[in-house]
Design an enzyme around this catalytic site. Structure first.
Site, PDB file in Angstrom:
ATOM      1  N   ASP A 147     -43.371  29.359 -76.984  1.00  0.00           N
ATOM      2  CA  ASP A 147     -43.808  28.864 -75.682  1.00  0.00           C
ATOM      3  C   ASP A 147     -42.673  28.789 -74.668  1.00  0.00           C
ATOM      4  O   ASP A 147     -42.864  29.076 -73.487  1.00  0.00           O
ATOM      5  CB  ASP A 147     -44.446  27.479 -75.836  1.00  0.00           C
ATOM      6  CG  ASP A 147     -45.849  27.553 -76.435  1.00  0.00           C
ATOM      7  OD1 ASP A 147     -46.438  28.657 -76.440  1.00  0.00           O
ATOM      8  OD2 ASP A 147     -46.353  26.513 -76.891  1.00  0.00           O
ATOM      9  N   GLY A 148     -41.485  28.390 -75.119  1.00  0.00           N
ATOM     10  CA  GLY A 148     -40.351  28.298 -74.205  1.00  0.00           C
ATOM     11  C   GLY A 148     -40.000  29.644 -73.606  1.00  0.00           C
ATOM     12  O   GLY A 148     -39.744  29.755 -72.398  1.00  0.00           O
ATOM     13  N   ASP A 169     -39.066   5.105 -64.860  1.00  0.00           N
ATOM     14  CA  ASP A 169     -38.179   6.207 -65.233  1.00  0.00           C
ATOM     15  C   ASP A 169     -38.500   7.500 -64.486  1.00  0.00           C
ATOM     16  O   ASP A 169     -37.626   8.355 -64.317  1.00  0.00           O
ATOM     17  CB  ASP A 169     -38.269   6.476 -66.741  1.00  0.00           C
ATOM     18  CG  ASP A 169     -37.533   5.418 -67.552  1.00  0.00           C
ATOM     19  OD1 ASP A 169     -36.853   4.574 -66.949  1.00  0.00           O
ATOM     20  OD2 ASP A 169     -37.642   5.439 -68.793  1.00  0.00           O
ATOM     21  N   ARG A 212     -42.267   2.369 -59.622  1.00  0.00           N
ATOM     22  CA  ARG A 212     -40.896   2.087 -60.050  1.00  0.00           C
ATOM     23  C   ARG A 212     -40.842   2.219 -61.569  1.00  0.00           C
ATOM     24  O   ARG A 212     -41.644   1.630 -62.291  1.00  0.00           O
ATOM     25  CB  ARG A 212     -40.454   0.682 -59.640  1.00  0.00           C
ATOM     26  CG  ARG A 212     -39.006   0.412 -60.049  1.00  0.00           C
ATOM     27  CD  ARG A 212     -38.440  -0.831 -59.402  1.00  0.00           C
ATOM     28  NE  ARG A 212     -37.008  -0.906 -59.607  1.00  0.00           N
ATOM     29  CZ  ARG A 212     -36.194  -1.751 -58.989  1.00  0.00           C
ATOM     30  NH1 ARG A 212     -36.690  -2.606 -58.092  1.00  0.00           N
ATOM     31  NH2 ARG A 212     -34.907  -1.757 -59.232  1.00  0.00           N
ATOM     32  N   GLU A 250     -45.281  21.971 -65.911  1.00  0.00           N
ATOM     33  CA  GLU A 250     -45.203  20.735 -65.153  1.00  0.00           C
ATOM     34  C   GLU A 250     -43.932  20.664 -64.313  1.00  0.00           C
ATOM     35  O   GLU A 250     -42.959  21.391 -64.551  1.00  0.00           O
ATOM     36  CB  GLU A 250     -45.245  19.512 -66.074  1.00  0.00           C
ATOM     37  CG  GLU A 250     -43.953  19.202 -66.819  1.00  0.00           C
ATOM     38  CD  GLU A 250     -43.742  19.996 -68.084  1.00  0.00           C
ATOM     39  OE1 GLU A 250     -42.648  20.601 -68.223  1.00  0.00           O
ATOM     40  OE2 GLU A 250     -44.636  20.031 -68.935  1.00  0.00           O
ATOM     41  N   LYS A 262     -48.638  15.082 -72.488  1.00  0.00           N
ATOM     42  CA  LYS A 262     -49.337  14.499 -73.636  1.00  0.00           C
ATOM     43  C   LYS A 262     -48.453  13.517 -74.384  1.00  0.00           C
ATOM     44  O   LYS A 262     -48.934  12.496 -74.892  1.00  0.00           O
ATOM     45  CB  LYS A 262     -49.814  15.608 -74.580  1.00  0.00           C
ATOM     46  CG  LYS A 262     -50.596  15.098 -75.794  1.00  0.00           C
ATOM     47  CD  LYS A 262     -51.030  16.245 -76.681  1.00  0.00           C
ATOM     48  CE  LYS A 262     -51.812  15.727 -77.882  1.00  0.00           C
ATOM     49  NZ  LYS A 262     -50.980  14.842 -78.742  1.00  0.00           N
ATOM     50  N   GLY A 297     -48.146  19.324 -73.158  1.00  0.00           N
ATOM     51  CA  GLY A 297     -46.708  19.255 -73.394  1.00  0.00           C
ATOM     52  C   GLY A 297     -46.124  17.873 -73.153  1.00  0.00           C
ATOM     53  O   GLY A 297     -46.527  16.875 -73.772  1.00  0.00           O
TER      54      GLY A 297
END
Length: 266
Positions: free
Chosen positions: A51-52, A152, A150, A124, A167, A164
């Site tokens: 996939d990468g 991460d 607010r 994404e 999920k 990916g």
């Protein structure tokens, strides 16, 4: 198949890959295909490596609208973008030559940073803090303020990208036939000052999402674009929409998106 007979192999050089590609190339030539050295001359772009590699092949070749993208795994592991592996390359060629070709069309999102730099993503786009401090983002839907986040960071995923990073942070898995994109929170802080929805939400294809980053020390957040990361100075706004572009791949019999999801996760 004269209109689809030029194959370009996209791969990262590694031990033994040239020998394997030589075998694949010989099989393709024997079946009436031509191997080309540049993606611009190809009708079929084949990624080698999971996939990468498939994500990189699509990005590096500019999300060609006049090409089919095909993914090949180098092992027997499950993959959401790769229908084939090194051992069934013959099956791929036979499908393209002798069977009625059914093509998947995977949605792509378009991201514009500060009204200047544009990117496309098949999986994404994510926005995260680069320092040990939460990031504050004002979220607008169709230019109307929705919430002040607010935490991460935030993930904006396509339907295929929903399996990916999205999920892994409890976002929903979405059927790629639904033209939409999803917003998912990364460790949001909810208190008397900051209040977010606290769950993923899905936007229709005609919606516009704008993420306005508060300049409070997080002026250089990390932007993840599929499996690449970019650090851009003084990010103020990121506008995300669903693009008119799609990535087209060959669909095998009995191998729908949900077949892949079941095979990968269940």
């Amino acid at each position: 198949m004269t209109e689809r007979n030029n194959i370009f192999f996209y791969y990262v050089t590694s031990k033994g890959i040239e020998e394997k590609l030589s075998t694949l190339s010989n099989v393709a030539i024997e079946n009436g295909f031509e191997i080309v050295e540049h993606a611009k001359n190809a009708n079929i772009i084949v990624s080698i490596g999971g996939d990468g590699a498939f994500l990189q092949a699509a990005r590096k070749t500019g999300y060609r609208q006049d090409c089919l993208y095909i993914g090949i795994n180098r092992s027997g592991e499950s993959s959401l973008y790769c229908d084939f592996n090194m051992d069934n390359f013959d099956e791929m060629l036979d499908t393209m030559q002798h069977e009625e070709l059914e093509v998947r069309r995977f949605p792509i999102i378009h991201a514009n940073v500060n009204g200047e730099t544009s990117f496309y993503c098949l999986n994404e786009i994510s926005v995260r803090s680069t320092i040990i401090k939460s990031i504050v983002i004002d979220v607008y839907i169709d230019d109307q303020h929705f919430e002040t986040f607010r935490g991460d960071g935030l993930i904006v995923a396509t339907p295929t990208g929903s399996t990916g990073y999205n999920k892994s942070t409890n976002g929903a898995v979405i059927d790629p036939r639904i033209p939409c994109f999803q917003v998912t929170e990364l460790a949001s802080i909810n208190n008397n000052r900051y209040r977010t929805l606290g769950s993923s939400f899905i936007l229709n294809q005609d919606r516009k999402l704008r993420l306005s980053v508060r300049q409070d020390g997080n002026d250089y957040p990390i932007i993840g674009l599929d499996n690449e990361a970019y650090s851009i100075r003084n990010i103020h706004d990121i506008t995300v929409t669903l693009s008119d572009k799609v990535v087209k791949t060959v669909k095998l019999k009995n191998n729908s998106f949900w077949d892949r999801v079941k095979r990968t996760f269940l």
